[in-house]
Design a protein around this motif. Structure first.
Motif, PDB file in Angstrom:
ATOM      1  N   TYR A 175      32.523 -12.527 -14.047  1.00 42.23           N
ATOM      2  CA  TYR A 175      32.478 -11.360 -13.156  1.00 42.23           C
ATOM      3  C   TYR A 175      31.069 -11.139 -12.597  1.00 42.23           C
ATOM      4  CZ  TYR A 175      32.774  -6.435 -11.685  1.00 42.23           C
ATOM      5  OH  TYR A 175      32.709  -5.269 -10.975  1.00 42.23           O
ATOM      6  N   VAL A 176      30.081 -11.001 -13.477  1.00 44.41           N
ATOM      7  CA  VAL A 176      28.695 -10.827 -13.016  1.00 44.41           C
ATOM      8  C   VAL A 176      28.025 -12.198 -13.014  1.00 44.41           C
ATOM      9  CG1 VAL A 176      26.469  -9.713 -13.432  1.00 44.41           C
ATOM     10  CG2 VAL A 176      28.589  -8.484 -13.955  1.00 44.41           C
ATOM     11  N   LYS A 177      27.841 -12.758 -11.831  1.00 47.38           N
ATOM     12  CA  LYS A 177      27.312 -14.118 -11.711  1.00 47.38           C
ATOM     13  C   LYS A 177      25.784 -14.175 -11.719  1.00 47.38           C
ATOM     14  CE  LYS A 177      31.177 -16.466  -9.543  1.00 47.38           C
ATOM     15  NZ  LYS A 177      31.584 -17.397  -8.457  1.00 47.38           N
ATOM     16  N   SER A 178      25.154 -13.209 -11.079  1.00 42.22           N
ATOM     17  CA  SER A 178      23.689 -13.176 -11.081  1.00 42.22           C
ATOM     18  C   SER A 178      23.205 -11.782 -10.749  1.00 42.22           C
ATOM     19  CB  SER A 178      23.107 -14.182 -10.078  1.00 42.22           C
ATOM     20  OG  SER A 178      23.441 -13.809  -8.742  1.00 42.22           O
ATOM     21  N   ILE A 179      22.009 -11.461 -11.232  1.00 44.32           N
ATOM     22  CA  ILE A 179      21.384 -10.173 -10.957  1.00 44.32           C
ATOM     23  C   ILE A 179      19.925 -10.427 -10.596  1.00 44.32           C
ATOM     24  CG2 ILE A 179      20.823  -7.877 -11.864  1.00 44.32           C
ATOM     25  CD1 ILE A 179      22.899  -8.416 -14.109  1.00 44.32           C
ATOM     26  N   PHE A 180      19.487  -9.858  -9.501  1.00 49.43           N
ATOM     27  CA  PHE A 180      18.093  -9.977  -9.103  1.00 49.43           C
ATOM     28  C   PHE A 180      17.515  -8.596  -8.819  1.00 49.43           C
ATOM     29  CE2 PHE A 180      19.594 -14.250  -8.265  1.00 49.43           C
ATOM     30  CZ  PHE A 180      18.510 -15.039  -8.648  1.00 49.43           C
ATOM     31  N   MET A 181      16.296  -8.375  -9.276  1.00 56.94           N
ATOM     32  CA  MET A 181      15.578  -7.132  -8.996  1.00 56.94           C
ATOM     33  C   MET A 181      14.351  -7.461  -8.155  1.00 56.94           C
ATOM     34  SD  MET A 181      13.733  -4.417 -11.664  1.00 56.94           S
ATOM     35  CE  MET A 181      15.231  -4.069 -12.587  1.00 56.94           C
ATOM     36  N   SER A 182      14.070  -6.624  -7.173  1.00 59.29           N
ATOM     37  CA  SER A 182      12.898  -6.848  -6.332  1.00 59.29           C
ATOM     38  C   SER A 182      12.450  -5.527  -5.729  1.00 59.29           C
ATOM     39  CB  SER A 182      13.207  -7.843  -5.207  1.00 59.29           C
ATOM     40  OG  SER A 182      14.209  -7.317  -4.353  1.00 59.29           O
ATOM     41  N   SER A 183      11.223  -5.518  -5.254  1.00 57.69           N
ATOM     42  CA  SER A 183      10.735  -4.372  -4.492  1.00 57.69           C
ATOM     43  C   SER A 183      10.417  -4.863  -3.088  1.00 57.69           C
ATOM     44  CB  SER A 183       9.479  -3.771  -5.142  1.00 57.69           C
ATOM     45  OG  SER A 183       8.405  -4.700  -5.112  1.00 57.69           O
ATOM     46  N   THR A 184      10.120  -3.972  -2.194  1.00 56.76           N
ATOM     47  CA  THR A 184       9.808  -4.346  -0.817  1.00 56.76           C
ATOM     48  C   THR A 184       8.701  -5.394  -0.797  1.00 56.76           C
ATOM     49  OG1 THR A 184      10.300  -2.072  -0.174  1.00 56.76           O
ATOM     50  CG2 THR A 184       9.219  -3.457   1.469  1.00 56.76           C
ATOM     51  N   MET A 185       8.995  -6.567  -0.267  1.00 56.16           N
ATOM     52  CA  MET A 185       8.053  -7.677  -0.091  1.00 56.16           C
ATOM     53  C   MET A 185       7.662  -8.391  -1.388  1.00 56.16           C
ATOM     54  SD  MET A 185       5.627  -5.957   2.856  1.00 56.16           S
ATOM     55  CE  MET A 185       4.429  -7.280   2.871  1.00 56.16           C
ATOM     56  N   SER A 186       8.245  -8.015  -2.522  1.00 58.06           N
ATOM     57  CA  SER A 186       7.892  -8.710  -3.768  1.00 58.06           C
ATOM     58  C   SER A 186       8.808  -9.911  -3.977  1.00 58.06           C
ATOM     59  CB  SER A 186       8.030  -7.766  -4.968  1.00 58.06           C
ATOM     60  OG  SER A 186       9.368  -7.744  -5.448  1.00 58.06           O
ATOM     61  N   PRO A 187       8.405 -10.849  -4.846  1.00 58.88           N
ATOM     62  CA  PRO A 187       9.338 -11.908  -5.240  1.00 58.88           C
ATOM     63  C   PRO A 187      10.496 -11.274  -6.014  1.00 58.88           C
ATOM     64  CG  PRO A 187       7.079 -12.410  -5.941  1.00 58.88           C
ATOM     65  CD  PRO A 187       7.090 -10.983  -5.511  1.00 58.88           C
ATOM     66  N   LYS A 241       0.828  -1.206   0.000  1.00 59.63           N
ATOM     67  CA  LYS A 241       0.000   0.000   0.000  1.00 59.63           C
ATOM     68  C   LYS A 241       0.865   1.260   0.000  1.00 59.63           C
ATOM     69  CE  LYS A 241      -3.974  -2.160   2.263  1.00 59.63           C
ATOM     70  NZ  LYS A 241      -4.866  -2.175   3.453  1.00 59.63           N
ATOM     71  N   PHE A 242       2.127   1.123   0.427  1.00 60.21           N
ATOM     72  CA  PHE A 242       3.054   2.261   0.409  1.00 60.21           C
ATOM     73  C   PHE A 242       3.904   2.185  -0.859  1.00 60.21           C
ATOM     74  CE2 PHE A 242       4.906  -1.255   2.765  1.00 60.21           C
ATOM     75  CZ  PHE A 242       6.166  -1.393   2.196  1.00 60.21           C
ATOM     76  N   ASP A 243       4.643   3.253  -1.122  1.00 61.08           N
ATOM     77  CA  ASP A 243       5.494   3.305  -2.317  1.00 61.08           C
ATOM     78  C   ASP A 243       6.770   2.510  -2.055  1.00 61.08           C
ATOM     79  OD1 ASP A 243       6.485   3.877  -4.779  1.00 61.08           O
ATOM     80  OD2 ASP A 243       6.824   6.024  -4.426  1.00 61.08           O
ATOM     81  N   ALA A 244       6.759   1.266  -2.479  1.00 63.96           N
ATOM     82  CA  ALA A 244       7.856   0.346  -2.168  1.00 63.96           C
ATOM     83  C   ALA A 244       9.164   0.764  -2.827  1.00 63.96           C
ATOM     84  CB  ALA A 244       7.484  -1.064  -2.618  1.00 63.96           C
ATOM     85  N   SER A 245      10.257   0.470  -2.151  1.00 67.25           N
ATOM     86  CA  SER A 245      11.590   0.690  -2.726  1.00 67.25           C
ATOM     87  C   SER A 245      11.916  -0.436  -3.693  1.00 67.25           C
ATOM     88  CB  SER A 245      12.648   0.721  -1.621  1.00 67.25           C
ATOM     89  OG  SER A 245      12.454   1.830  -0.771  1.00 67.25           O
ATOM     90  N   VAL A 246      12.644  -0.113  -4.752  1.00 69.20           N
ATOM     91  CA  VAL A 246      13.084  -1.109  -5.720  1.00 69.20           C
ATOM     92  C   VAL A 246      14.601  -1.241  -5.609  1.00 69.20           C
ATOM     93  CG1 VAL A 246      13.206  -1.743  -8.155  1.00 69.20           C
ATOM     94  CG2 VAL A 246      11.176  -0.562  -7.269  1.00 69.20           C
ATOM     95  N   ASP A 247      15.077  -2.471  -5.508  1.00 72.56           N
ATOM     96  CA  ASP A 247      16.504  -2.716  -5.301  1.00 72.56           C
ATOM     97  C   ASP A 247      17.032  -3.743  -6.295  1.00 72.56           C
ATOM     98  OD1 ASP A 247      17.008  -1.286  -2.574  1.00 72.56           O
ATOM     99  OD2 ASP A 247      15.213  -2.488  -2.249  1.00 72.56           O
TER     100      ASP A 247
END
Length: 229
Positions: free
Chosen positions: A208-220, A37-43
């Motif tokens: 060098y870059v083995k894996s990359i994951f994107m997610s937001s607060t509480m998202s998969p 419900k809040f504006d989640a952070s994306v990381d």
């Protein structure tokens, strides 16, 4: 084990765990699976093929995200009196010196970034045990120890972030908010990843870059194709 809510199940069902998504696909999908419900952070979390215990494989730097982080970064400028107005005009939230050094000594760290001048660093040394673990110690390499205080403060306020690989070889960094358009998330992510790739240590061998994951607060989390550049 906690039971998944209906929204959590729906979000997970939309993510193909066996697929490596492009940045464009991941950015669009993230907006679909963010249900807070809040504006989640994306990381973004990037696992690098480096050994952070070795100085010649340490990855640390800064990047100016084209669209900022969406967060109002609280900046403390530890400066001499002649630089105070300059720091205030640039947007620093807290400006001063001795009174803030005393507050930090007593455990106060309610800021996101500290900007200071070379002549002040000697006074910050004894506070390393407070600032270091929180990632708040100013560093010339990240532009937070400088005589151009106004520029440093303005860049942080505009979306310049500091990142470093942790002891497990992963770089965690914010790239925006769920309210950002998919294009803005993609462009911010691309800027960070491009910067990381350019910083590959000469001593790092293999992938060098083995894996990359994107997610937001509480998202998969969404797995991203590492072949981005």
């Amino acid at each position: 084990m906690a039971r998944l809510t209906k929204k959590q199940k729906e979000a997970r069902a939309k993510v193909d765990k066996n697929k490596l998504y492009s940045l464009e696909e991941a950015s669009a999908l993230l907006k679909e699976i963010t249900y807070t419900k809040f504006d989640a952070s994306v990381d973004i979390a990037v696992r690098l093929g480096v050994d952070p215990r070795k100085a010649n494989q340490m990855v640390r730097g800064v990047v100016s995200l084209p669209h900022g982080t969406g967060k109002d970064m609280k900046v403390l400028a530890l400066v001499t009196p002649d630089k105070e107005q300059e720091a205030k005009d640039a947007g620093a939230d807290y400006v001063g010196l001795d009174e803030y050094l005393e507050k930090i000594k007593n455990g106060w760290t309610d800021v996101d970034v500290i900007v200071t001048m070379p002549a002040i660093m000697g006074k910050l040394g004894p506070l390393g045990r407070v600032l270091g673990p929180r990632g708040l110690m100013p560093n010339p390499k990240t532009g937070t120890v400088t005589m151009d205080v106004a520029k440093a403060v303005a860049e942080v306020k505009a979306g310049k972030i500091d990142f470093r690989v942790d002891k497990t070889g992963i770089v965690h960094a914010p790239i925006g908010k769920a309210s950002f358009s998919a294009d803005k998330l993609m462009e911010n992510a691309n800027e960070l990843l491009t910067t990381l790739i350019k910083m590959k240590p000469v001593a790092a061998k293999g992938v060098y870059v083995k894996s990359i994951f994107m997610s937001s607060t509480m998202s998969p989390s969404i797995s991203i194709d590492t072949k981005i550049g």
